[in-house]
Design a protein around this motif. Structure first.
Motif, PDB file in Angstrom:
ATOM      1  N   ASP A  84       0.810  -1.219   0.000  1.00 17.92           N
ATOM      2  CA  ASP A  84       0.000   0.000   0.000  1.00 17.92           C
ATOM      3  C   ASP A  84       0.845   1.270   0.000  1.00 17.92           C
ATOM      4  OD1 ASP A  84      -2.282  -1.527   0.026  1.00 17.92           O
ATOM      5  OD2 ASP A  84      -2.599  -1.387   2.192  1.00 17.92           O
ATOM      6  N   GLY A  85       2.072   1.186   0.513  1.00 16.40           N
ATOM      7  CA  GLY A  85       2.931   2.355   0.570  1.00 16.40           C
ATOM      8  C   GLY A  85       3.384   2.855  -0.788  1.00 16.40           C
ATOM      9  N   LEU A  86       3.068   2.115  -1.842  1.00 18.03           N
ATOM     10  CA  LEU A  86       3.486   2.515  -3.189  1.00 18.03           C
ATOM     11  C   LEU A  86       2.624   3.642  -3.749  1.00 18.03           C
ATOM     12  CD1 LEU A  86       5.163   1.966  -5.793  1.00 18.03           C
ATOM     13  CD2 LEU A  86       3.502   0.185  -6.363  1.00 18.03           C
ATOM     14  N   TRP A  87       1.373   3.755  -3.310  1.00 20.02           N
ATOM     15  CA  TRP A  87       0.411   4.598  -4.017  1.00 20.02           C
ATOM     16  C   TRP A  87       0.635   6.093  -3.822  1.00 20.02           C
ATOM     17  CZ3 TRP A  87      -0.940   1.746  -7.598  1.00 20.02           C
ATOM     18  CH2 TRP A  87      -1.234   0.391  -7.400  1.00 20.02           C
ATOM     19  N   LEU A 203       1.643  -6.298 -12.782  1.00 22.13           N
ATOM     20  CA  LEU A 203       1.085  -5.309 -13.697  1.00 22.13           C
ATOM     21  C   LEU A 203       0.212  -4.287 -12.986  1.00 22.13           C
ATOM     22  CD1 LEU A 203      -0.177  -6.928 -17.047  1.00 22.13           C
ATOM     23  CD2 LEU A 203       1.657  -5.278 -16.725  1.00 22.13           C
ATOM     24  N   ILE A 204      -0.150  -4.544 -11.734  1.00 20.86           N
ATOM     25  CA  ILE A 204      -1.087  -3.669 -11.035  1.00 20.86           C
ATOM     26  C   ILE A 204      -0.596  -2.218 -10.973  1.00 20.86           C
ATOM     27  CG2 ILE A 204      -2.113  -3.168  -8.781  1.00 20.86           C
ATOM     28  CD1 ILE A 204      -2.580  -6.138  -8.424  1.00 20.86           C
ATOM     29  N   PRO A 205       0.654  -1.942 -10.552  1.00 19.89           N
ATOM     30  CA  PRO A 205       1.085  -0.536 -10.527  1.00 19.89           C
ATOM     31  C   PRO A 205       1.201   0.076 -11.917  1.00 19.89           C
ATOM     32  CG  PRO A 205       2.922  -1.982 -10.012  1.00 19.89           C
ATOM     33  CD  PRO A 205       1.690  -2.837 -10.015  1.00 19.89           C
ATOM     34  N   CYS A 206       1.470  -0.724 -12.924  1.00 19.25           N
ATOM     35  CA  CYS A 206       1.532  -0.221 -14.307  1.00 19.25           C
ATOM     36  C   CYS A 206       0.140   0.198 -14.779  1.00 19.25           C
ATOM     37  CB  CYS A 206       2.098  -1.290 -15.237  1.00 19.25           C
ATOM     38  SG  CYS A 206       3.684  -1.966 -14.737  1.00 19.25           S
ATOM     39  N   LEU A 207      -0.834  -0.663 -14.537  1.00 16.00           N
ATOM     40  CA  LEU A 207      -2.215  -0.359 -14.919  1.00 16.00           C
ATOM     41  C   LEU A 207      -2.717   0.883 -14.189  1.00 16.00           C
ATOM     42  CD1 LEU A 207      -3.588  -4.011 -14.777  1.00 16.00           C
ATOM     43  CD2 LEU A 207      -3.511  -2.605 -16.851  1.00 16.00           C
ATOM     44  N   ALA A 208      -2.477   0.927 -12.882  1.00 12.53           N
ATOM     45  CA  ALA A 208      -2.958   2.048 -12.079  1.00 12.53           C
ATOM     46  C   ALA A 208      -2.270   3.350 -12.484  1.00 12.53           C
ATOM     47  CB  ALA A 208      -2.733   1.758 -10.603  1.00 12.53           C
ATOM     48  N   SER A 209      -0.946   3.309 -12.685  1.00 15.63           N
ATOM     49  CA  SER A 209      -0.207   4.512 -13.066  1.00 15.63           C
ATOM     50  C   SER A 209      -0.662   5.037 -14.423  1.00 15.63           C
ATOM     51  CB  SER A 209       1.298   4.226 -13.097  1.00 15.63           C
ATOM     52  OG  SER A 209       1.768   3.890 -11.821  1.00 15.63           O
ATOM     53  N   THR A 253       7.511  16.192  -8.917  1.00 14.67           N
ATOM     54  CA  THR A 253       8.221  15.084  -9.547  1.00 14.67           C
ATOM     55  C   THR A 253       9.402  14.631  -8.699  1.00 14.67           C
ATOM     56  OG1 THR A 253       7.589  15.834 -11.768  1.00 14.67           O
ATOM     57  CG2 THR A 253       9.471  14.348 -11.614  1.00 14.67           C
ATOM     58  N   VAL A 254      10.179  15.573  -8.207  1.00 11.18           N
ATOM     59  CA  VAL A 254      11.345  15.233  -7.381  1.00 11.18           C
ATOM     60  C   VAL A 254      10.916  14.568  -6.084  1.00 11.18           C
ATOM     61  CG1 VAL A 254      13.269  16.184  -6.064  1.00 11.18           C
ATOM     62  CG2 VAL A 254      12.815  17.019  -8.382  1.00 11.18           C
ATOM     63  N   ILE A 255       9.908  15.134  -5.424  1.00  8.99           N
ATOM     64  CA  ILE A 255       9.424  14.541  -4.169  1.00  8.99           C
ATOM     65  C   ILE A 255       8.880  13.144  -4.411  1.00  8.99           C
ATOM     66  CG2 ILE A 255       7.660  14.709  -2.367  1.00  8.99           C
ATOM     67  CD1 ILE A 255       7.940  17.743  -2.507  1.00  8.99           C
ATOM     68  N   GLY A 256       8.058  12.997  -5.459  1.00  6.93           N
ATOM     69  CA  GLY A 256       7.484  11.689  -5.758  1.00  6.93           C
ATOM     70  C   GLY A 256       8.537  10.660  -6.099  1.00  6.93           C
ATOM     71  N   LEU A 257       9.564  11.080  -6.854  1.00 16.49           N
ATOM     72  CA  LEU A 257      10.628  10.158  -7.239  1.00 16.49           C
ATOM     73  C   LEU A 257      11.442   9.726  -6.023  1.00 16.49           C
ATOM     74  CD1 LEU A 257      11.895   8.743  -9.655  1.00 16.49           C
ATOM     75  CD2 LEU A 257      13.384  10.722  -9.973  1.00 16.49           C
ATOM     76  N   ILE A 258      11.749  10.679  -5.139  1.00 20.56           N
ATOM     77  CA  ILE A 258      12.493  10.339  -3.922  1.00 20.56           C
ATOM     78  C   ILE A 258      11.686   9.367  -3.061  1.00 20.56           C
ATOM     79  CG2 ILE A 258      13.358  11.266  -1.735  1.00 20.56           C
ATOM     80  CD1 ILE A 258      14.137  13.814  -3.263  1.00 20.56           C
ATOM     81  N   MET A 259      10.402   9.643  -2.904  1.00 22.73           N
ATOM     82  CA  MET A 259       9.539   8.765  -2.114  1.00 22.73           C
ATOM     83  C   MET A 259       9.456   7.371  -2.732  1.00 22.73           C
ATOM     84  SD  MET A 259       6.419  11.425  -1.292  1.00 22.73           S
ATOM     85  CE  MET A 259       5.380  10.173  -0.520  1.00 22.73           C
ATOM     86  N   LEU A 260       9.384   7.331  -4.065  1.00 20.57           N
ATOM     87  CA  LEU A 260       9.271   6.039  -4.747  1.00 20.57           C
ATOM     88  C   LEU A 260      10.542   5.220  -4.589  1.00 20.57           C
ATOM     89  CD1 LEU A 260       7.354   4.406  -6.635  1.00 20.57           C
ATOM     90  CD2 LEU A 260       8.620   5.388  -8.556  1.00 20.57           C
ATOM     91  N   LEU A 261      11.698   5.859  -4.802  1.00 18.43           N
ATOM     92  CA  LEU A 261      12.968   5.150  -4.662  1.00 18.43           C
ATOM     93  C   LEU A 261      13.197   4.710  -3.217  1.00 18.43           C
ATOM     94  CD1 LEU A 261      15.227   7.365  -6.954  1.00 18.43           C
ATOM     95  CD2 LEU A 261      14.241   5.129  -7.489  1.00 18.43           C
TER      96      LEU A 261
END
Length: 283
Positions: A84-87, A203-209, A253-261
């Motif tokens: 769930d932390g991915l969203w 595929l779930i995060p790909c579909l959702a994104s 974008t920077v915040i989201g990318l840092i959070m994702l990585l």
């Protein structure tokens, strides 16, 4: 005596067969579009014709890929649940990407104007209302992710390095859009979706994104105050976005990318035994 050894996963397709699949997709879409025009006898776009041509063309090509690669539909869907932390990182990152890609589109159209015929086609699509939302937010993510991530990238990851596999699949995904004004956005998203697929094996995060990114461009802009270059004006004129809006896109974008990585570093690295990194299981 029968061979009881486990069956090895199919490595189909490599680059050559994947190019053939993409060419078959483009050819089938052109044929179906021309056939639809002949049947309707006018130049207007029908949402039902677009729906049928998309579903049929992708369905035929995916079926060919399954038959040639001796794959099952379950092998390319790979709907493994994700954390769930991915969203939240994805929602933030995709919001920023939408703003940046919109400005890149403005810059491209300022030096390479879009043909009037294409502008008219995009305007007709937007006039479809809810049907356009359904095509962009539901149909496109399902059909395109099944082919480009579920089938093509799945095979590429068994032939090439991760970076090469993701870049090649993203390039094919961008080329299939058949116009330079959508190339950059499709290529950038293809890279993101490719790494999401590799990192999660799903595929779930790909579909959702894919659905979220299209929804930002199709739906969210309708509810925001008019912003020049983003949701105010049309494709006929080129207007750049306010500097503060571009800055907001960069920050998101920077915040989201840092959070994702950080999310994947925690999920794939820190949870490993004795600090040893764990690689995701490929579908």
């Amino acid at each position: 005596m029968t061979d009881s050894s486990p069956q090895q996963p199919s490595t189909y397709p490599s680059l050559g067969p994947a190019i053939l699949l993409v060419l078959a997709l483009m050819a089938s879409q052109v044929v179906l579009f021309v056939a639809s025009g002949i049947i309707h006898g006018d130049d207007s776009l029908s949402w039902f014709a677009l729906l049928m041509s998309t579903v049929i063309s992708f369905g035929v090509v995916i079926s060919i890929g399954l038959q040639v690669g001796r794959l099952t539909l379950n092998e390319i869907t790979a709907l493994k649940p994700v954390h769930d932390g991915l969203w939240i990182p994805l929602v933030v990152l995709l919001a920023g990407m939408t703003i940046i890609l919109s400005e890149i589109d403005n810059a491209l159209r300022s030096v390479w104007p879009m043909p009037q015929e294409m502008i008219d086609s995009f305007n007709q699509l937007r006039e479809m209302g809810l049907a356009f939302v359904f095509l962009g937010v539901v149909v496109a993510p399902i059909t395109e992710e099944l082919l480009f991530r579920g089938l093509i990238l799945r095979g590429f990851l068994r032939h090439y390095s991760v970076n090469k596999a993701v870049l090649l699949s993203a390039l094919l995904f961008a080329l299939v859009h058949l116009n330079p004004w959508q190339f950059t956005g499709a290529f950038v998203f293809g890279i993101l979706a490719g790494f999401l697929y590799f990192w999660t094996g799903s595929l779930i995060p790909c579909l959702a994104s894919h659905a979220i990114l299209n929804a930002y461009g199709i739906v969210v802009g309708e509810f925001l105050p008019p912003i020049p270059g983003f949701n105010a004006g049309g494709l006929e004129t080129v207007e750049f976005q306010p500097w503060w809006f571009d800055l907001m896109g960069v920050v998101l974008t920077v915040i989201g990318l840092i959070m994702l990585l950080e999310h994947f570093q925690i999920r794939l690295g820190r949870n490993g035994p004795a600090g040893q990194e764990q690689e995701p299981e490929l579908p």
